[in-house]
Motif scaffolding. Structure first.
Motif, PDB file in Angstrom:
ATOM      1  N   ASP A 171       0.666  -1.273   0.116  1.00  0.00           N
ATOM      2  CA  ASP A 171      -0.085  -0.306   0.204  1.00  0.00           C
ATOM      3  C   ASP A 171       0.558   1.578  -0.274  1.00  0.00           C
ATOM      4  O   ASP A 171       0.592   2.299  -0.421  1.00  0.00           O
ATOM      5  N   GLU A 172       2.175   0.924   0.729  1.00  0.00           N
ATOM      6  CA  GLU A 172       3.201   2.320   0.851  1.00  0.00           C
ATOM      7  C   GLU A 172       4.411   1.561   0.598  1.00  0.00           C
ATOM      8  O   GLU A 172       4.912   0.308   1.143  1.00  0.00           O
ATOM      9  N   THR A 193       7.258   9.014   1.819  1.00  0.00           N
ATOM     10  CA  THR A 193       6.418   7.626   1.682  1.00  0.00           C
ATOM     11  C   THR A 193       5.816   8.248   0.296  1.00  0.00           C
ATOM     12  O   THR A 193       5.092   9.088   0.167  1.00  0.00           O
ATOM     13  N   SER A 195       1.804   6.540  -1.631  1.00  0.00           N
ATOM     14  CA  SER A 195       1.128   5.817  -0.753  1.00  0.00           C
ATOM     15  C   SER A 195       0.946   4.951  -3.386  1.00  0.00           C
ATOM     16  O   SER A 195       1.682   5.034  -4.405  1.00  0.00           O
TER      17      SER A 195
END
Length: 200
Positions: A171-172, A193, A195
């Motif tokens: 997801d990340e 970060t 996504s």
């Protein structure tokens, strides 16, 4: 005869006393020398500490796409902006060793007062899907269509290019300075970060 014996005895006692005093003085000199040497060593240690480069820029752990991170390293200082990211199943006929290839578009600005070798800066970057785990380094040299970041960047100059590596489905994703460099005091930590939704 008694008088001679007394004189000899007095001489022997005096000799022992003088020898004892001399030993005390030598011990005092030795301890004084040790103190001086310890002070000199302390001075040398302090000088060597002053000579080593100190990382003063704070860690930046929550950057997003479009953000600029400031790096403070033993190589020099620079800024990196992560502009966009893309997840690919294959590129240039090369498929991912895992689930995806992640392609990151970025730029680097040299904020040092000396030249920086861009390859040295990119060697220290990695992508991971596990913030506590190890990551994967740049593989740009394996792809013809990827704009690899290479060459020398002069003070105040900026260069743009791409980073690509293999990645698992997640997801990340985290684009960051290698943890070993941070632990070794080579650089502050800078983490973006990304996504999966932003990279598709």
């Amino acid at each position: 005869m008694k008088r001679l014996t007394l004189i000899l005895t007095a001489l022997l006692v005096s000799t022992f006393i003088l020898a004892g005093c001399s030993d005390d003085k030598d011990e005092t000199k030795e301890s004084d020398n040790n103190v001086v040497n310890e002070e000199n060593n302390d001075g040398k240690d302090n000088d060597s500490d002053k000579g080593s480069s100190e990382i003063t820029t704070e860690d930046q752990l929550d950057l997003k796409l479009g953000d600029t991170g400031k790096f403070d390293t033993t190589l020099g200082t620079y800024e990196m902006t992560v502009e966009s990211a893309e997840l690919l199943e294959e590129l240039d006929g090369v498929e991912s060793e895992f689930d995806y290839l992640i392609l990151i578009n970025l730029s680097i600005k040299n904020t040092s007062d000396h030249d920086l070798d861009v390859e040295d800066l990119m060697y220290s970057m990695e992508v991971t899907d596990n913030i506590k785990g190890s990551g994967h380094p740049d593989q740009a040299h394996n792809f013809e269509s990827v704009k690899e970041l290479t060459g020398i960047i002069k003070p105040g100059e900026e260069i743009s290019g791409q980073f690509i590596t293999h990645a698992y489905e997640s997801d990340e994703y985290y684009f960051r300075e290698m943890e070993g460099n941070v632990a070794g005091g080579v650089s502050n930590q800078v983490i973006w970060t990304i996504s999966a939704d932003e990279a598709k």
